[in-house]
Enzyme design. Structure first.
Site, PDB file in Angstrom:
ATOM      1  N   HIS A 150     118.094  60.600 132.339  1.00  0.00           N
ATOM      2  CA  HIS A 150     118.393  61.955 131.863  1.00  0.00           C
ATOM      3  C   HIS A 150     119.780  61.933 131.235  1.00  0.00           C
ATOM      4  O   HIS A 150     120.513  60.950 131.369  1.00  0.00           O
ATOM      5  CB  HIS A 150     118.295  62.978 132.995  1.00  0.00           C
ATOM      6  CG  HIS A 150     119.312  62.825 134.088  1.00  0.00           C
ATOM      7  ND1 HIS A 150     119.433  61.676 134.846  1.00  0.00           N
ATOM      8  CD2 HIS A 150     120.264  63.680 134.548  1.00  0.00           C
ATOM      9  CE1 HIS A 150     120.402  61.842 135.730  1.00  0.00           C
ATOM     10  NE2 HIS A 150     120.929  63.035 135.566  1.00  0.00           N
ATOM     11  N   HIS A 181     122.589  63.730 131.655  1.00  0.00           N
ATOM     12  CA  HIS A 181     123.855  64.107 132.300  1.00  0.00           C
ATOM     13  C   HIS A 181     124.899  63.038 131.974  1.00  0.00           C
ATOM     14  O   HIS A 181     124.581  61.837 131.895  1.00  0.00           O
ATOM     15  CB  HIS A 181     123.689  64.210 133.824  1.00  0.00           C
ATOM     16  CG  HIS A 181     123.330  65.601 134.270  1.00  0.00           C
ATOM     17  ND1 HIS A 181     122.623  65.850 135.417  1.00  0.00           N
ATOM     18  CD2 HIS A 181     123.607  66.817 133.726  1.00  0.00           C
ATOM     19  CE1 HIS A 181     122.463  67.164 135.564  1.00  0.00           C
ATOM     20  NE2 HIS A 181     123.051  67.762 134.547  1.00  0.00           N
ATOM     21  N   ASP A 210     127.155  61.381 133.450  1.00  0.00           N
ATOM     22  CA  ASP A 210     127.372  60.167 134.250  1.00  0.00           C
ATOM     23  C   ASP A 210     126.305  59.106 133.992  1.00  0.00           C
ATOM     24  O   ASP A 210     126.482  57.944 134.380  1.00  0.00           O
ATOM     25  CB  ASP A 210     127.470  60.479 135.756  1.00  0.00           C
ATOM     26  CG  ASP A 210     126.319  61.298 136.322  1.00  0.00           C
ATOM     27  OD1 ASP A 210     125.829  62.185 135.609  1.00  0.00           O
ATOM     28  OD2 ASP A 210     125.925  61.059 137.476  1.00  0.00           O
ATOM     29  N   HIS A 211     125.218  59.479 133.303  1.00  0.00           N
ATOM     30  CA  HIS A 211     124.141  58.514 133.034  1.00  0.00           C
ATOM     31  C   HIS A 211     124.121  58.021 131.593  1.00  0.00           C
ATOM     32  O   HIS A 211     123.400  57.078 131.275  1.00  0.00           O
ATOM     33  CB  HIS A 211     122.782  59.122 133.419  1.00  0.00           C
ATOM     34  CG  HIS A 211     122.706  59.436 134.877  1.00  0.00           C
ATOM     35  ND1 HIS A 211     121.988  58.665 135.767  1.00  0.00           N
ATOM     36  CD2 HIS A 211     123.319  60.407 135.611  1.00  0.00           C
ATOM     37  CE1 HIS A 211     122.146  59.166 136.996  1.00  0.00           C
ATOM     38  NE2 HIS A 211     122.957  60.222 136.921  1.00  0.00           N
TER      39      HIS A 211
HETATM   40 ZN   LIG Z   1     124.020  61.580 138.268  1.00  0.00          ZN
HETATM   41 ZN   LIG Z   2     122.084  64.343 136.863  1.00  0.00          ZN
END
Ligand SMILES: [Zn+2]
Ligand SMILES: [Zn+2]
Length: 268
Positions: free
Chosen positions: A76, A78, A80-81
């Site tokens: 996904h 977000h 942090d990814h």
């Molecule tokens: Zn995350």
């Molecule tokens: Zn997330």
């Protein structure tokens, strides 16, 4: 001196190999990098699952430079990814390796909406590479990427955009990575009888956050899915040692369970 793990850098492993590049979250940490997982089937391809900030540096640390990657699976979008996704395309586009620019194709896969996201957010900054083919694909129930079967299922995480968990079949083994998610029958089905399941384990039960798993739920999911081995990752700082997660999880799951650490290698 960088920590180069020799066993990771060997070109063709004897069995499918998973290397934890980042067992952490969006919380900056010297111990746990943002999410990133390197998967090496024995066919010589290199798969990255999620690409949080400093993932390219983590790849250098384990002796697998960014330019070896064949496919990147994003759970996904977000931050942090996907924090290093733009940096990956930038590096592949501009920096020659051994005197020449990349020519082998790169596959980027993500949840529904990922093609539009890449065009608006990534390629609008980096430009589209011209010297190699960049294939941007959205997750299907099952597809073949670089000779490897890649399955996915939608997960329950954010109200604002889609997320998926990935299952990679190679060498007669199945590895499932949940990404960020909450408890959901679809995830259990995808993980059924997996040889190795990597679950996000954001909190303890007492700190459960909507859209994320707690350690007790990780144990229940692994038990219901009948997985052979469980790895707990995406570890937010908790009030107490991280190991508290293990005992909470093991109340429900009696199989092999590991609390992920960066650079840890699993032979599957
Ligand atoms: Zn995350
Ligand atoms: Zn997330």
């Amino acid at each position: 001196m960088p920590v180069v793990i020799e066993s990771v850098s060997r070109k063709s492993p004897a069995s499918m190999r998973l290397t934890i590049l980042g067992s952490g979250t969006g919380v900056p940490s010297l111990q746990r990098n943002a999410p990133g997982y390197l998967l090496q089937p024995t066919n010589g391809s290199y798969f990255l699952v999620d690409c949080g900030s400093a993932t390219l540096r983590q790849l250098e640390q384990v002796g697998v430079p960014y330019h070896r990657l064949d496919a990147v699976l994003i759970t996904h979008t977000h931050a942090d990814h996907i924090g290093d996704l733009m940096a990956l395309i930038h590096a592949l586009r501009y920096f020659p390796v051994d005197g020449s620019l990349r020519t082998k194709p790169l596959y980027l896969l993500g949840p529904p909406g990922f093609i539009d996201f890449c065009q608006r957010v990534i390629l609008s900054v980096t430009g589209r590479p011209t010297h190699f083919e960049l294939h941007i694909l959205e997750a299907m129930a099952s597809q073949v990427v670089c000779g490897v079967v890649v399955d996915s299922t939608a997960t329950v995480h954010s109200d604002h955009f889609h997320s998926v968990a990935w299952r990679i079949h190679a060498d007669g083994k199945r590895v499932v990575l949940s990404g960020d998610c909450d408890d959901d029958p679809g995830l259990i089905q995808l993980a059924e009888q997996a040889d190795l399941l990597v679950l996000e384990c954001s909190t303890l039960a007492s700190g459960k956050i909507r859209g994320h798993l707690s350690a007790d739920l990780c144990g229940r999911i692994a038990q219901q899915a009948g997985v052979k081995q469980l790895v707990l990752s995406h570890l937010y700082p908790i009030d107490g040692p991280d190991e508290l997660r293990l005992s909470e999880c093991q109340r429900y799951y009696q199989g092999a369970v590991t609390l992920a650490t960066d650079y840890e290698v699993f032979e599957i």
